[in-house]
Design an enzyme around this catalytic site. Sequence first.
Site, PDB file in Angstrom:
ATOM      1  N   ASP A  41       0.867  -1.204   0.039  1.00 32.86           N
ATOM      2  CA  ASP A  41      -0.177  -0.021  -0.018  1.00 32.86           C
ATOM      3  C   ASP A  41       0.857   1.284   0.136  1.00 32.86           C
ATOM      4  O   ASP A  41       0.408   2.346   0.299  1.00 32.86           O
ATOM      5  CB  ASP A  41      -0.848   0.128   1.182  1.00 32.86           C
ATOM      6  CG  ASP A  41      -0.101   0.034   2.423  1.00 32.86           C
ATOM      7  OD1 ASP A  41       0.905  -0.123   2.579  1.00 32.86           O
ATOM      8  OD2 ASP A  41      -0.827   0.199   3.693  1.00 32.86           O
ATOM      9  N   HIS A 246      26.759  10.666 -14.706  1.00 34.62           N
ATOM     10  CA  HIS A 246      25.696  10.525 -13.826  1.00 34.62           C
ATOM     11  C   HIS A 246      25.787   9.632 -12.551  1.00 34.62           C
ATOM     12  O   HIS A 246      25.044   8.895 -12.179  1.00 34.62           O
ATOM     13  CB  HIS A 246      24.366  10.083 -14.617  1.00 34.62           C
ATOM     14  CG  HIS A 246      23.758  11.132 -15.613  1.00 34.62           C
ATOM     15  ND1 HIS A 246      23.146  10.699 -16.493  1.00 34.62           N
ATOM     16  CD2 HIS A 246      24.154  12.431 -15.708  1.00 34.62           C
ATOM     17  CE1 HIS A 246      22.847  12.016 -17.473  1.00 34.62           C
ATOM     18  NE2 HIS A 246      23.371  12.936 -16.658  1.00 34.62           N
ATOM     19  N   ASP A 263      26.930  17.959  -8.378  1.00 35.09           N
ATOM     20  CA  ASP A 263      25.846  18.466  -9.229  1.00 35.09           C
ATOM     21  C   ASP A 263      24.519  18.230  -8.638  1.00 35.09           C
ATOM     22  O   ASP A 263      24.041  17.262  -8.567  1.00 35.09           O
ATOM     23  CB  ASP A 263      26.047  17.709 -10.648  1.00 35.09           C
ATOM     24  CG  ASP A 263      25.188  18.246 -11.663  1.00 35.09           C
ATOM     25  OD1 ASP A 263      24.059  18.856 -11.511  1.00 35.09           O
ATOM     26  OD2 ASP A 263      25.330  17.884 -12.975  1.00 35.09           O
ATOM     27  N   ASP A 274      19.991  24.156 -10.941  1.00 33.51           N
ATOM     28  CA  ASP A 274      20.518  23.118 -11.674  1.00 33.51           C
ATOM     29  C   ASP A 274      22.286  23.654 -11.553  1.00 33.51           C
ATOM     30  O   ASP A 274      22.489  24.341 -12.348  1.00 33.51           O
ATOM     31  CB  ASP A 274      20.284  22.579 -12.957  1.00 33.51           C
ATOM     32  CG  ASP A 274      21.176  21.431 -13.421  1.00 33.51           C
ATOM     33  OD1 ASP A 274      22.083  21.029 -12.972  1.00 33.51           O
ATOM     34  OD2 ASP A 274      20.644  20.759 -14.664  1.00 33.51           O
ATOM     35  N   HIS A 355      29.246  15.763 -23.373  1.00 33.26           N
ATOM     36  CA  HIS A 355      27.716  15.977 -23.389  1.00 33.26           C
ATOM     37  C   HIS A 355      27.375  17.566 -23.683  1.00 33.26           C
ATOM     38  O   HIS A 355      28.295  18.523 -24.159  1.00 33.26           O
ATOM     39  CB  HIS A 355      27.198  16.088 -21.871  1.00 33.26           C
ATOM     40  CG  HIS A 355      28.051  16.792 -20.914  1.00 33.26           C
ATOM     41  ND1 HIS A 355      27.798  18.297 -20.563  1.00 33.26           N
ATOM     42  CD2 HIS A 355      29.045  16.624 -20.000  1.00 33.26           C
ATOM     43  CE1 HIS A 355      28.740  18.530 -19.739  1.00 33.26           C
ATOM     44  NE2 HIS A 355      29.366  17.754 -19.249  1.00 33.26           N
ATOM     45  N   HIS A 359      20.948  23.230 -21.595  1.00 31.24           N
ATOM     46  CA  HIS A 359      19.556  22.723 -21.653  1.00 31.24           C
ATOM     47  C   HIS A 359      18.615  23.741 -20.894  1.00 31.24           C
ATOM     48  O   HIS A 359      19.054  24.561 -20.505  1.00 31.24           O
ATOM     49  CB  HIS A 359      19.296  21.395 -21.306  1.00 31.24           C
ATOM     50  CG  HIS A 359      19.684  21.349 -19.800  1.00 31.24           C
ATOM     51  ND1 HIS A 359      18.564  21.634 -18.790  1.00 31.24           N
ATOM     52  CD2 HIS A 359      20.648  20.872 -19.252  1.00 31.24           C
ATOM     53  CE1 HIS A 359      19.360  21.482 -17.587  1.00 31.24           C
ATOM     54  NE2 HIS A 359      20.388  20.759 -17.833  1.00 31.24           N
ATOM     55  N   HIS A 366      15.392  19.432 -17.270  1.00 29.24           N
ATOM     56  CA  HIS A 366      15.413  19.295 -18.657  1.00 29.24           C
ATOM     57  C   HIS A 366      14.181  19.791 -19.352  1.00 29.24           C
ATOM     58  O   HIS A 366      13.406  18.891 -19.545  1.00 29.24           O
ATOM     59  CB  HIS A 366      16.008  18.094 -19.220  1.00 29.24           C
ATOM     60  CG  HIS A 366      17.263  17.717 -18.908  1.00 29.24           C
ATOM     61  ND1 HIS A 366      17.575  16.691 -17.941  1.00 29.24           N
ATOM     62  CD2 HIS A 366      18.465  18.082 -19.168  1.00 29.24           C
ATOM     63  CE1 HIS A 366      19.035  16.516 -17.544  1.00 29.24           C
ATOM     64  NE2 HIS A 366      19.471  17.339 -18.466  1.00 29.24           N
ATOM     65  N   GLU A 384      26.881  24.605 -18.746  1.00 35.83           N
ATOM     66  CA  GLU A 384      27.737  23.509 -17.714  1.00 35.83           C
ATOM     67  C   GLU A 384      28.890  22.763 -18.648  1.00 35.83           C
ATOM     68  O   GLU A 384      28.782  21.523 -18.984  1.00 35.83           O
ATOM     69  CB  GLU A 384      26.810  22.610 -17.381  1.00 35.83           C
ATOM     70  CG  GLU A 384      25.699  22.096 -18.381  1.00 35.83           C
ATOM     71  CD  GLU A 384      24.731  21.184 -17.829  1.00 35.83           C
ATOM     72  OE1 GLU A 384      25.181  20.272 -17.112  1.00 35.83           O
ATOM     73  OE2 GLU A 384      23.443  21.158 -18.167  1.00 35.83           O
ATOM     74  N   TYR A 388      36.767  15.785 -18.700  1.00 35.86           N
ATOM     75  CA  TYR A 388      36.588  14.579 -17.797  1.00 35.86           C
ATOM     76  C   TYR A 388      37.922  13.832 -18.238  1.00 35.86           C
ATOM     77  O   TYR A 388      38.118  13.283 -19.696  1.00 35.86           O
ATOM     78  CB  TYR A 388      35.329  13.945 -18.055  1.00 35.86           C
ATOM     79  CG  TYR A 388      33.964  14.651 -17.714  1.00 35.86           C
ATOM     80  CD1 TYR A 388      33.593  14.893 -16.622  1.00 35.86           C
ATOM     81  CD2 TYR A 388      33.735  15.444 -18.623  1.00 35.86           C
ATOM     82  CE1 TYR A 388      32.498  15.677 -16.136  1.00 35.86           C
ATOM     83  CE2 TYR A 388      32.586  16.163 -18.490  1.00 35.86           C
ATOM     84  CZ  TYR A 388      31.966  16.314 -17.333  1.00 35.86           C
ATOM     85  OH  TYR A 388      30.922  17.361 -17.100  1.00 35.86           O
ATOM     86  N   ARG A 397      33.389  19.836 -13.888  1.00 37.70           N
ATOM     87  CA  ARG A 397      32.450  20.673 -14.367  1.00 37.70           C
ATOM     88  C   ARG A 397      31.823  21.903 -13.531  1.00 37.70           C
ATOM     89  O   ARG A 397      31.802  21.972 -12.278  1.00 37.70           O
ATOM     90  CB  ARG A 397      31.090  19.600 -14.292  1.00 37.70           C
ATOM     91  CG  ARG A 397      29.881  20.318 -15.171  1.00 37.70           C
ATOM     92  CD  ARG A 397      28.929  19.183 -15.662  1.00 37.70           C
ATOM     93  NE  ARG A 397      28.307  18.598 -14.603  1.00 37.70           N
ATOM     94  CZ  ARG A 397      28.393  17.098 -14.247  1.00 37.70           C
ATOM     95  NH1 ARG A 397      29.327  16.379 -15.123  1.00 37.70           N
ATOM     96  NH2 ARG A 397      27.822  16.531 -13.293  1.00 37.70           N
ATOM     97  N   GLU A 399      28.827  24.937 -13.570  1.00 45.08           N
ATOM     98  CA  GLU A 399      27.473  24.937 -14.162  1.00 45.08           C
ATOM     99  C   GLU A 399      26.523  26.071 -13.332  1.00 45.08           C
ATOM    100  O   GLU A 399      26.250  26.173 -12.265  1.00 45.08           O
ATOM    101  CB  GLU A 399      26.736  23.545 -14.214  1.00 45.08           C
ATOM    102  CG  GLU A 399      25.095  24.005 -14.834  1.00 45.08           C
ATOM    103  CD  GLU A 399      24.249  22.550 -14.470  1.00 45.08           C
ATOM    104  OE1 GLU A 399      23.291  22.435 -15.191  1.00 45.08           O
ATOM    105  OE2 GLU A 399      24.830  21.765 -13.711  1.00 45.08           O
TER     106      GLU A 399
END
Length: 429
Positions: A41, A246, A263, A274, A355, A359, A366, A384, A388, A397, A399
């Site tokens: 539940d 990620h 991040d 972000d 990457h 965005h 996003h 960003e 790497y 990074r 951002e």
Amino acid sequence: MKYSAISNALFTNNRKNFVSRTKPGSVAIFHANDEFPVSGDQVFPFKQNPDFFYLTGIDQEQSILVLYPDCPNKAYKEVLFLRQTNEHIAIWEGHKYTKEEARLASGIQSIHWLHEYDTILHSIINYAEHVYINTNENDRYAHTVPYRDLRMYEALKQKYPLHKYERSALILRDLRVVKSEIEVGLTQKACDITNDAFVRVLKFLKPGVAEYEIEAEITHEFLRQRATGHAYNPIIASGKNAVVLHYIDNNQVCNDGDVILFDFGAQYANYNADMSRSVPVNGRFTPRQRAVYDAVLRVMREATGMIVAGAVLGDYQDEVGKIMTSELIGLGLLDKHDVAKQNADAPLYKKYFMHGTSHHLGLDVHDFGSRYKSFEVGNILTCEPGIYIQEEGLGIRIENNILITAGGNHDLMGHIPVEAAHIEEIMNS
């Protein structure tokens, strides 16, 4: 909800803008998100459908919005249907919107209980020619789950097969991407909370601290300031974990001499921040770490300057790639002679920066918007860039979140520490 009340002028104006773009004789139907079961539940924490929230300000499950500006019955030009509470619900789940609370939150005057939906809809839909259905058309989404809007669409087609069905997403893609003054303020609030969490972490971080302890510090600060929580699963990636784009395990110990990549962002009133930062665990960058960090910062600043009305995402990314290529040559990671001979469709910089740079940001991290349409005044985009280096176990990074205005752009995170010297100063104060 934890956040302060939002002026219903935002949602009233959003509905006005939406219906102004629908065809004559149209009814539009929007559903709240499903409640998703964990097991037994239990259900996952409820997160409202961003389109539904954008048009209503209602943060409650099992709700429906009907917009029919040409409705022959004036009482049903815009109607909100809510789950009616009872003693059992009140005891087990807590408070639900009253009709008056829903009017205040949404600006919609015609509020009915959910059990009246079928009867009221049937009394008006046959006078409409077009039916707008809301579908998830974010190009980052792969449809695998038949969510509520889709299920209701299938039911409507069975019951009303000769109506002309239309896509709300085409309208919302254009509307949601341009942020109003209220939306900018809510996003700024999310950014401000994110800043406070970052500064808290800088003062907390030291060798031997675990990544999950840092996540706990961030969560504490977010909730302390009435944020809904994290805008997304936070990345707390120390050392070699930072080269995993990620990484969300957040279960390792931060070691002396490593850089840790953060991040994370707060969500406030369903609007998201972000942010990415990379800092030395011991409070001092090594010369190599500082060189890579400063290179990324230079790319970010040049890229930020290109986020202006009229820019196109693809062309912008290509220009950022050229800037990044120059920095990678300077760091000894690329050879200029190899770059001169590279395949234009597979540029060498992507080995170290794989990457995109930006965005859209808003009710979704996003956010809903076209990657082919030029940037506009009122857009909020991330910036960003990152480098790497697998062989060095080093990931950097940086951002920030950028609002495009008529006079240029404005960095909503301009107050968050970003200079290497400033970060070191805070960590060693």
